[in-house]
Structures are given as structure tokens and as C-alpha cells.
Motif scaffolding. Structure first.
Motif, PDB file in Angstrom:
ATOM      1  N   SER A   2      42.739  52.068  34.385  1.00 56.44           N
ATOM      2  CA  SER A   2      41.274  52.070  34.295  1.00 56.44           C
ATOM      3  C   SER A   2      40.863  51.574  32.917  1.00 56.44           C
ATOM      4  CB  SER A   2      40.719  53.477  34.539  1.00 56.44           C
ATOM      5  OG  SER A   2      41.202  54.386  33.555  1.00 56.44           O
ATOM      6  N   ALA A   3      39.668  50.970  32.832  1.00 55.54           N
ATOM      7  CA  ALA A   3      39.170  50.443  31.555  1.00 55.54           C
ATOM      8  C   ALA A   3      37.688  50.126  31.713  1.00 55.54           C
ATOM      9  CB  ALA A   3      39.950  49.199  31.139  1.00 55.54           C
ATOM     10  N   VAL A   4      37.106  49.802  30.575  1.00 48.50           N
ATOM     11  CA  VAL A   4      35.703  49.399  30.540  1.00 48.50           C
ATOM     12  C   VAL A   4      35.625  47.956  30.081  1.00 48.50           C
ATOM     13  CG1 VAL A   4      33.452  49.784  29.481  1.00 48.50           C
ATOM     14  CG2 VAL A   4      34.887  51.740  30.103  1.00 48.50           C
ATOM     15  N   ILE A   5      34.909  47.124  30.857  1.00 49.96           N
ATOM     16  CA  ILE A   5      34.728  45.716  30.498  1.00 49.96           C
ATOM     17  C   ILE A   5      33.242  45.397  30.574  1.00 49.96           C
ATOM     18  CG2 ILE A   5      35.257  43.327  31.110  1.00 49.96           C
ATOM     19  CD1 ILE A   5      37.831  44.245  32.328  1.00 49.96           C
ATOM     20  N   SER A  54      40.148  37.534  37.014  1.00 52.93           N
ATOM     21  CA  SER A  54      40.097  37.628  35.551  1.00 52.93           C
ATOM     22  C   SER A  54      40.091  39.081  35.108  1.00 52.93           C
ATOM     23  CB  SER A  54      38.844  36.910  35.025  1.00 52.93           C
ATOM     24  OG  SER A  54      38.891  35.528  35.309  1.00 52.93           O
ATOM     25  N   ILE A  55      39.315  39.920  35.817  1.00 50.35           N
ATOM     26  CA  ILE A  55      39.275  41.351  35.501  1.00 50.35           C
ATOM     27  C   ILE A  55      40.633  41.984  35.781  1.00 50.35           C
ATOM     28  CG2 ILE A  55      38.246  43.554  36.172  1.00 50.35           C
ATOM     29  CD1 ILE A  55      35.651  41.925  36.768  1.00 50.35           C
ATOM     30  N   ALA A  56      41.244  41.633  36.929  1.00 55.21           N
ATOM     31  CA  ALA A  56      42.549  42.187  37.274  1.00 55.21           C
ATOM     32  C   ALA A  56      43.594  41.810  36.234  1.00 55.21           C
ATOM     33  CB  ALA A  56      42.971  41.696  38.658  1.00 55.21           C
ATOM     34  N   ALA A  57      43.567  40.552  35.776  1.00 55.65           N
ATOM     35  CA  ALA A  57      44.535  40.098  34.774  1.00 55.65           C
ATOM     36  C   ALA A  57      44.337  40.842  33.453  1.00 55.65           C
ATOM     37  CB  ALA A  57      44.396  38.591  34.561  1.00 55.65           C
ATOM     38  N   TYR A  88      36.019  49.927  35.412  1.00 53.57           N
ATOM     39  CA  TYR A  88      36.879  49.309  36.428  1.00 53.57           C
ATOM     40  C   TYR A  88      38.153  50.132  36.604  1.00 53.57           C
ATOM     41  CZ  TYR A  88      34.018  45.064  36.173  1.00 53.57           C
ATOM     42  OH  TYR A  88      32.973  44.161  36.229  1.00 53.57           O
ATOM     43  N   LYS A  89      38.635  50.118  37.826  1.00 57.44           N
ATOM     44  CA  LYS A  89      39.938  50.694  38.136  1.00 57.44           C
ATOM     45  C   LYS A  89      40.702  49.723  39.021  1.00 57.44           C
ATOM     46  CE  LYS A  89      39.052  55.706  37.930  1.00 57.44           C
ATOM     47  NZ  LYS A  89      39.116  56.979  38.709  1.00 57.44           N
ATOM     48  N   ILE A  90      42.012  49.620  38.780  1.00 56.62           N
ATOM     49  CA  ILE A  90      42.866  48.790  39.623  1.00 56.62           C
ATOM     50  C   ILE A  90      44.150  49.557  39.913  1.00 56.62           C
ATOM     51  CG2 ILE A  90      43.992  47.590  37.684  1.00 56.62           C
ATOM     52  CD1 ILE A  90      44.047  45.069  39.465  1.00 56.62           C
ATOM     53  N   GLY A  91      44.576  49.526  41.160  1.00 60.88           N
ATOM     54  CA  GLY A  91      45.806  50.231  41.503  1.00 60.88           C
ATOM     55  C   GLY A  91      45.809  50.680  42.950  1.00 60.88           C
ATOM     56  N   ARG A  92      46.370  51.877  43.182  1.00 63.37           N
ATOM     57  CA  ARG A  92      46.484  52.414  44.534  1.00 63.37           C
ATOM     58  C   ARG A  92      45.121  52.832  45.075  1.00 63.37           C
ATOM     59  NH1 ARG A  92      52.017  54.016  45.315  1.00 63.37           N
ATOM     60  NH2 ARG A  92      51.369  55.386  47.008  1.00 63.37           N
ATOM     61  N   THR A 105      49.055  46.173  49.014  1.00 64.36           N
ATOM     62  CA  THR A 105      47.622  46.072  48.750  1.00 64.36           C
ATOM     63  C   THR A 105      47.306  46.738  47.422  1.00 64.36           C
ATOM     64  OG1 THR A 105      47.202  46.195  51.129  1.00 64.36           O
ATOM     65  CG2 THR A 105      45.308  46.483  49.674  1.00 64.36           C
ATOM     66  N   VAL A 106      46.583  46.012  46.560  1.00 66.93           N
ATOM     67  CA  VAL A 106      46.118  46.536  45.272  1.00 66.93           C
ATOM     68  C   VAL A 106      44.592  46.508  45.292  1.00 66.93           C
ATOM     69  CG1 VAL A 106      46.093  46.207  42.783  1.00 66.93           C
ATOM     70  CG2 VAL A 106      48.184  45.728  44.082  1.00 66.93           C
ATOM     71  N   TYR A 107      43.968  47.626  44.899  1.00 64.82           N
ATOM     72  CA  TYR A 107      42.516  47.772  44.957  1.00 64.82           C
ATOM     73  C   TYR A 107      41.904  47.565  43.579  1.00 64.82           C
ATOM     74  CZ  TYR A 107      42.959  49.658  49.657  1.00 64.82           C
ATOM     75  OH  TYR A 107      43.225  49.816  50.986  1.00 64.82           O
ATOM     76  N   LEU A 108      40.691  46.987  43.579  1.00 68.17           N
ATOM     77  CA  LEU A 108      39.893  46.860  42.358  1.00 68.17           C
ATOM     78  C   LEU A 108      38.541  47.519  42.616  1.00 68.17           C
ATOM     79  CD1 LEU A 108      39.452  45.690  39.486  1.00 68.17           C
ATOM     80  CD2 LEU A 108      38.486  43.650  40.610  1.00 68.17           C
ATOM     81  N   ALA A 109      38.203  48.501  41.784  1.00 70.59           N
ATOM     82  CA  ALA A 109      36.926  49.199  41.919  1.00 70.59           C
ATOM     83  C   ALA A 109      36.056  48.920  40.700  1.00 70.59           C
ATOM     84  CB  ALA A 109      37.157  50.700  42.058  1.00 70.59           C
ATOM     85  N   LYS A 110      34.751  48.732  40.933  1.00 67.80           N
ATOM     86  CA  LYS A 110      33.784  48.534  39.860  1.00 67.80           C
ATOM     87  C   LYS A 110      32.729  49.621  39.969  1.00 67.80           C
ATOM     88  CE  LYS A 110      30.364  45.274  38.013  1.00 67.80           C
ATOM     89  NZ  LYS A 110      29.702  43.957  38.169  1.00 67.80           N
ATOM     90  N   ASN A 111      32.681  50.474  38.936  1.00 67.94           N
ATOM     91  CA  ASN A 111      31.731  51.587  38.902  1.00 67.94           C
ATOM     92  C   ASN A 111      31.836  52.459  40.151  1.00 67.94           C
ATOM     93  OD1 ASN A 111      30.668  50.694  36.403  1.00 67.94           O
ATOM     94  ND2 ASN A 111      29.322  49.240  37.471  1.00 67.94           N
ATOM     95  N   GLY A 112      33.059  52.689  40.597  1.00 68.18           N
ATOM     96  CA  GLY A 112      33.317  53.574  41.722  1.00 68.18           C
ATOM     97  C   GLY A 112      33.169  52.943  43.084  1.00 68.18           C
ATOM     98  N   LYS A 113      32.855  51.652  43.145  1.00 70.94           N
ATOM     99  CA  LYS A 113      32.689  50.978  44.423  1.00 70.94           C
ATOM    100  C   LYS A 113      33.753  49.881  44.573  1.00 70.94           C
ATOM    101  CE  LYS A 113      27.675  51.728  44.699  1.00 70.94           C
ATOM    102  NZ  LYS A 113      26.344  51.067  44.850  1.00 70.94           N
ATOM    103  N   LEU A 114      34.168  49.664  45.811  1.00 68.67           N
ATOM    104  CA  LEU A 114      35.193  48.657  46.075  1.00 68.67           C
ATOM    105  C   LEU A 114      34.666  47.273  45.712  1.00 68.67           C
ATOM    106  CD1 LEU A 114      37.982  47.929  47.292  1.00 68.67           C
ATOM    107  CD2 LEU A 114      36.828  47.684  49.507  1.00 68.67           C
TER     108      LEU A 114
END
Length: 550
Positions: A314-317, A268-271, A322-326, A343-352
């Protein structure tokens, strides 16, 4: 005039009869072939008025944006977008596939398609005379009118042959004028009639025309007839990757979680993050794509969106960053990416938080096309703008002879130029705008169905569907056309080499000469039609199977 001697009315009448009969049969065959691949568009259409009523109007009176109603069983008269209604539409005139495809609001329907089982309301796109079918017909005509080198050679030979025939007729008349046994006039007339330079001239264009029509029926539009001759000498085939060998639409294969988020939350966050992006990878996270895969998403409203091209978003939810990408964009060290998957990465507050593994689907027939080229001894080269490991993985899986990742348009152009400088003959298959210069520089070029308009306009062959099996068809049809062309030329030379001496010897009366001349041309045309007969039979068999299944 003199009141004595023979009257040759019967000979003249039979000459005209056999000549016209031959031309009639040739034209009938040609028209039958044309009608089988070119749908006859209606001259009128139902225009929908603002109050919902509809009336028949001429196609020439329609304007861009008009709405039309197409009932079940009717032929679509114009290119348009479905406004309302749903139906199955058979568009074999464009794709070469006779299986109907479902059309819903928002889909494009092309002029010449058959509306099968539902009513459709279409909004006209452009003027009817600028439809896709009209543009295809123009390219088809230009391909048939184009004269490859061998056709120009045949025309030159025909010119010299005509002078030779006139000389033979004069010589025969002179000989029999001083020697009894045969009428000098009838013998000279028979020499003129029995010779058939048209058979020699028809040998090449009839073969090319039938080959072009057969390819058109299967979904490959040849814009230049000389391509079929050039294909015989191809030494290298260069492919683009994304959109050519692959569909260019990555799909989600699996999710690997690394934090407190569950799978649906991560998706949901990625979308939500990928929603503003038009990048192909972002489409794998669209609500429609994930919904079709069975995921139930939660609607989220990100703020402070920041999209960095080629890197990520990157965005705030709900107060979390959150960050998504490389991997580098998300701030992670080496994480053991799979060589076979994107591979696409999703980070929350700087953590995987999660890793998403995607795969670009290989086009149907890609492996078979590469195996066919290898069997023919043609070297295959993969030049891709993609700089990831996917290029090497794909090249090794398909058995490419050479590959290079991270290529710019200039790199591709330089590679083609170097191959040509070494004596190679290059076929280029591509789809993107960046492929247009390379398409134009190649000896033979093929544009995929989803190629940009610029690329398609530069290409020698435009595919009407994305089936890579059409590459194999181009080579096989070219080889078969070469065989039939040689047969036609051999027949034309054999006939004239046999008939001319016989006529000069007084063994062929003018009426028989007329039959021989007509049949000679007809044999050439009928032999050339074998190039298209197999495709006609295939189309009929496919339609019979579909009717039986219905």
C-alpha cells in the motif's frame, strides 16, 4: 644361462608391444573424449591496468576483482561479470547448447566459454581455481571414480578369477610336464597371458565413464555414477512447481480496468508500488518487463509505502491511497478469479481500479517429460508450496497422477518417506532451498540449473540448463548403459571362457595370447564408447549447421 634350449625374446617383445599398443589406443580414445567435453583453459590472461593498458599475466597471479580483456575468438579464462563491451558467447561446455548467447554489461560469463564476435572486459569473480568449470570437473571425476554396486561385484569376481587363472596355469604346467606334445612352460605362459580379468574389470567403469561423459555433453552433470544404475528402478518422480515445471517468472497477459484509470496509468501505478519488492510477481510489473511488452509508463513517486509479506503493498500517490496485491488485502469480496491465471488487484481509495492477469510460463519440454514418464509406467507426483488453484490447473493439464498444494518441506519429506516405506523408489526434481532436505532423502535427485547452491550440492544430478527434456535423457541413457554393460560383461566372460581352455590345451602360443588379451580389453572400451559417440556426432552436426548458417 645354461647355453641350451630356446630363447623367447621374440615372444616377450611381442607381448610388450601388443600390451602397450592396447593401452595406447585406450588412452588415446579417453583423452579425445575428455578434450571434447573439457575446454582446455589458457594459462594466461590479459589483465587491464588502472590506466587502461593491458598485459599478459599468469592465471595463478590473478586476484578477485581484477579486470581482464577477452578478444573475439578467444576462450574465456575465468568466471567473471561483463564490465564493458558486448559479444556473443558460446557456453556449450555448461549448457549443452551450441547456439551463442548475447552478453552485455552485468551478465556473468563462465570460464571455458568461447567469445565469438566482440571484445569483453570482465571483472574476475573468486579465484580462477574455483571457477564453475573446475567445480564441474571435480564432480565429474568423483562420478567416474565412484564404484556402483555392480562395479564392486565385478572387482570381486575379478579377484576370484585371478586365483582361478593361476590355478589353471599351474595345472596346465603340471599336465604338460608329464605328457609330450606341448611345452609346459609356453602353455602355462599362454594361460597367464590370454586370460583377461581387466576386461571384466573394465566392463563397468568404461560404460559408466562413457555414459557420464555423454550426459555431461548434453548438460546433465552426474555427481554419483550409481545414479545411472538406480534410475532403472524408479517408480515415482516428484516435481516441484515454481522454478522447476514453470520458469518462476510470471508475465502480464492482460489488464481489466474497473475505474477511471486507463491502462497505462494503472500499470504506471502498479510499477511504482511494486518497485521496492523482490517477489517474483513484482518482477512482472518492473519498468523493464512492461517496457519490453510495449507499454509507456509514467514515473511516479509513492510515499508511505507499506509492504506486507505475502499480501501486498500500500502507498499514497498524488494524495490518493492505493493498494496492490491479493483480493483480501485490497478489501474485495469474490471477484470471479480465473482458475488458469494469477490475479493481482489494484485498489484506489478502497475501490477496485484494475485487475491484472499473470501467467507463469511453463518450461519447454515439461509436457513431453510427463508423457515420457507415463509411457514408462512411472508415477508422477506434483508437490508444491503454492497454495493457489494454479497447482491443480497445472497438474491436470500435464496429466500428473497425484498432486498436493501448499506443501512445506516437511510435507514433501513425509510424502517421500511414505512412498519409500511402501517399497517405492523416488526421483525428486527441484530447485529451491526448501527442496534441499527432500533432494537429500530421495533415492535419486535432480537439481535444476537455477537451483540454490544448497540444493545443487545435495543432488545426484545437476542440470546445466533448465530443459526438462534432460529428465527423459537420463532415463534413456541409463537404459542404454545397462544394455552395453551387459554386453561388455557377456563378452568378457565369453572371451575368457573360450580362450582359457584353448590356451590350456596348448592351442594358443604366447604371442597370440598377448594379442587376444589386448583386443579383449579394447573391445570392451570401444563398445562402451558407443554411449558417448551419439552425443559427439550430435555436437559436430550442430556446429556444422551453425557454421553453415553463418
Amino acid at each position: 644361462v645354461s647355453g641350451e634350449g630356446h630363447v623367447y625374446f621374440d615372444t616377450v617383445s611381442m607381448f610388450c608391444f601388443f600390451l602397450l599398443l592396447s593401452r595406447y589406443l585406450q588412452n588415446a580414445v579417453q583423452l579425445r573424449r575428455e578434450s571434447s567435453i573439457r575446454p582446455l583453459l589458457p594459462l594466461t590472461a590479459r589483465k587491464v591496468a588502472p590506466d587502461g593498458a593491458n598485459q599478459w599475466v599468469a592465471l595463478s597471479a590473478l586476484q578477485d576483482g581484477d579486470e581482464l580483456l577477452v578478444q573475439p575468438g578467444e576462450l574465456v579464462p575465468v568466471d567473471g561479470v561483463v564490465v564493458s563491451g558486448q559479444s556473443s558467447v558460446e557456453d556449450s561446455a555448461f549448457t549443452g547448447e551450441f547456439m551463442p548467447r548475447s552478453k552485455v554489461p552485468g551478465d556473468t560469463v563462465l570460464a571455458g566459454s568461447h567469445n565469438i564476435d566482440g571484445s569483453l572486459c570482465l571483472r574476475l569473480q573468486g579465484h580462477p581455481e574455483q571457477s564453475s568449470l573446475s567445480q564441474i570437473d571435480q564432480l565429474l571425476d568423483s562420478a567416474r571414480l565412484a564404484k556402483p554396486p555392480i562395479a564392486e561385484l565385478a572387482d570381486r569376481i575379478s579377484g576370484y578369477f585371478t586365483l582361478f587363472v593361476l590355478f589353471c596355469a599351474a595345472a596346465a604346467y603340471t599336465y604338460w610336464s608329464f605328457n609330450p606334445g606341448h611345452s609346459a612352460f609356453l602353455t602355462a605362459l599362454a594361460v597367464l597371458v590370454v586370460s583377461c580379468p581387466c576386461a571384466l574389470s573394465l566392463a563397468t567403469p568404461s560404460s559408466y565413464s562413457a555414459a557420464v561423459s555423454g550426459l555431461r555433453r548434453r548438460g546433465a552433470l552426474v555427481a554419483n555414477a550409481a545414479v545411472l544404475e538406480n534410475l532403472a528402478g524408479i517408480s515415482h518422480v516428484i516435481f516441484d512447481k515454481t522454478g522447476t515445471l514453470t520458469e518462476g517468472r510470471p508475465r502480464l497477459l492482460k489488464v481489466e480496468l474497473a475505474g477511471e484509470l486507463d491502462e497505462c496509468q494503472a500499470l504506471s501505478i502498479a510499477a511504482a508500488l511494486e518497485a521496492p519488492s523482490s517477489h517474483p510477481i513484482a518482477q512482472a510489473f518492473s519498468v523493464d518487463a512492461l517496457g519490453a511488452a510495449g507499454y509507456t509508463l509514467t514515473a511516479l513517486a509513492p510515499s508511505q509505502l507499506d509492504l506486507q509479506a505475502g499480501q501486498g503493498i500500500s502507498a499514497v500517490i498524488n494524495g490518493d491511497s492505493y493498494k496492490i496485491g491479493r483480493r483480501e488485502f485490497c478489501g474485495f469480496a469474490e471477484q470471479g478469479d480465473s482458475d488458469e491465471l494469477m490475479t493481482v488487484y489494484l485498489a484506489k481509495n478502497g475501490k477496485l481500479a484494475a485487475r491484472f492477469f499473470l501467467e507463469d510460463t511453463l518450461r519447454e519440454g515439461a509436457a513431453q517429460a510427463l508423457a515420457f514418464l507415463k509411457q514408462r509406467g512411472v508415477r508422477s507426483v506434483l508437490l508444491s508450496g503454492d497454495s493457489s488453484d494454479q497447482v491443480a490447473v497445472l497438474a491436470n493439464a500435464l496429466g500428473f497422477d497425484e498432486y498436493q498444494a501448499g506443501c512445506t518441506a516437511a510435507d514433501k519429506l513425509a510424502r517421500i518417506s511414505s512412498l519409500q516405506a511402501m517399497g517405492g523408489t523416488v526421483l525428486m526434481v527441484g530447485d529451491g532451498v526448501n527442496d534441499a532436505p527432500v533432494i537429500a532423502a530421495a533415492d535419486v535427485s535432480v537439481a535444476m540449473a537455477g537451483a540454490s547452491d544448497l540444493t545443487r550440492s545435495c543432488a545426484d544430478v545437476a542440470l546445466l540448463s533448465d530443459r526438462l527434456s534432460l529428465i527423459e535423457l537420463l532415463f534413456t541413457k541409463s537404459a542404454k548403459m545397462g544394455r552395453i554393460l551387459r554386453q561388455n560383461i557377456f563378452w568378457a566372460l565369453l572371451y575368457n571362457g573360450t580362450a582359457l581352455p584353448a590356451a590350456a590345451a596348448g592351442l594358443v602360443p604366447p604371442w597370440l595370447a598377448a594379442i587376444g588379451m589386448s583386443l579383449s580389453s579394447l573391445v570392451v572400451v570401444l563398445n562402451a564408447l558407443r554411449l558417448d559417440r551419439q552425443e559427439q556426432q550430435r555436437s559436430l552436426n550442430t556446429q556444422h549447421v551453425e557454421l553453415a548458417s553463418v
